[in-house]
Write an enzyme that holds these catalytic residues in place. Structure first.
Site, short mmCIF file in Angstrom:
data_model
loop_
_atom_site.label_atom_id
_atom_site.label_comp_id
_atom_site.label_asym_id
_atom_site.label_seq_id
_atom_site.Cartn_x
_atom_site.Cartn_y
_atom_site.Cartn_z
N ARG A 38 0.81 -1.23 0.00
CA ARG A 38 0.00 0.00 0.00
C ARG A 38 0.84 1.27 0.00
O ARG A 38 0.29 2.36 -0.07
CB ARG A 38 -0.96 -0.01 1.19
CG ARG A 38 -2.06 -1.05 1.03
CD ARG A 38 -3.21 -0.89 2.00
NE ARG A 38 -2.86 -0.31 3.28
CZ ARG A 38 -2.75 -0.97 4.43
NH1 ARG A 38 -3.00 -2.26 4.46
NH2 ARG A 38 -2.44 -0.36 5.55
N ASN A 39 2.17 1.15 0.11
CA ASN A 39 3.00 2.35 0.07
C ASN A 39 2.86 3.00 -1.30
O ASN A 39 2.83 2.32 -2.32
CB ASN A 39 4.46 2.00 0.37
CG ASN A 39 5.31 3.24 0.60
OD1 ASN A 39 5.58 4.00 -0.33
ND2 ASN A 39 5.72 3.43 1.83
N TYR A 40 2.81 4.31 -1.32
CA TYR A 40 2.59 5.06 -2.56
C TYR A 40 3.87 5.35 -3.33
O TYR A 40 3.81 5.96 -4.40
CB TYR A 40 1.91 6.40 -2.25
CG TYR A 40 0.51 6.29 -1.73
CD1 TYR A 40 -0.48 5.61 -2.44
CD2 TYR A 40 0.15 6.90 -0.53
CE1 TYR A 40 -1.77 5.52 -1.97
CE2 TYR A 40 -1.15 6.82 -0.05
CZ TYR A 40 -2.10 6.13 -0.77
OH TYR A 40 -3.39 6.05 -0.30
#
Length: 167
Positions: A38-40
């Site tokens: 989920r890290n952008y």
């Protein structure tokens, strides 16, 4: 628990050194920069060039390097429970001045979040060898929303500030 960051990913083409604080638990387990799904970071980096992230980590690294990005962390090792920067204690820095000396093409230090920026200033703020390199304090690519940064698109707009350094 004592945790340790990864070696830098850098080559002679690098112009922007992206500095995080310390990889989170998911990244450490995968042995990958920005390995939490989920890290952008990867959507933002690819989004700078209107592309979608590759699935394979090796291709992501090749993409970053082909676009003149290098990756590292301000902190080499620290005590931390979980993944949150607020839990970082007893940090020891990486040798950022030494890396810059070996790769003089670096034109900008892009800090991925406040902890990376603030730790860098605390440790290296007075280092004259680094004074000529531009610095950008950018919003963290962590998936944790803030009042101003809720999505990858929000972060992407601010991260566009790195683009002039790519030429």
């Amino acid at each position: 628990m004592r945790v340790q960051s990864f070696p830098p990913i850098i080559d002679e083409r690098a112009r922007v050194l992206v500095l995080g604080s310390m990889p989170g638990t998911a990244s450490l387990e995968k042995h990958q920069y920005y390995g939490h799904p989920r890290n952008y970071f990867w959507p933002v980096l690819y989004g700078l060039f209107d592309e979608k992230p590759d699935v394979e980590y090796d291709r992501r690294i090749a993409f970053a390097q082909s676009h003149r990005f290098a990756l590292w962390d301000v902190i080499a090792t620290c005590e931390r429970v979980g993944s949150l920067d607020v839990n970082i204690k007893e940090e020891q820095p990486n040798d950022i001045p030494g890396l810059i000396a070996r790769y003089p093409g670096i034109r900008c230090l892009a800090f991925n979040g406040s902890k990376a920026h603030d730790t860098f200033l605390k440790v290296f703020g007075g280092d004259r060898a680094l004074a000529s390199i531009d610095r950008l304090k950018l919003p963290s690519t962590s998936p944790v929303p803030t009042p101003r940064m809720r999505s990858a698109a929000d972060r992407l707009e601010v991260w566009r500030a790195v683009l002039p350094y790519m030429v």
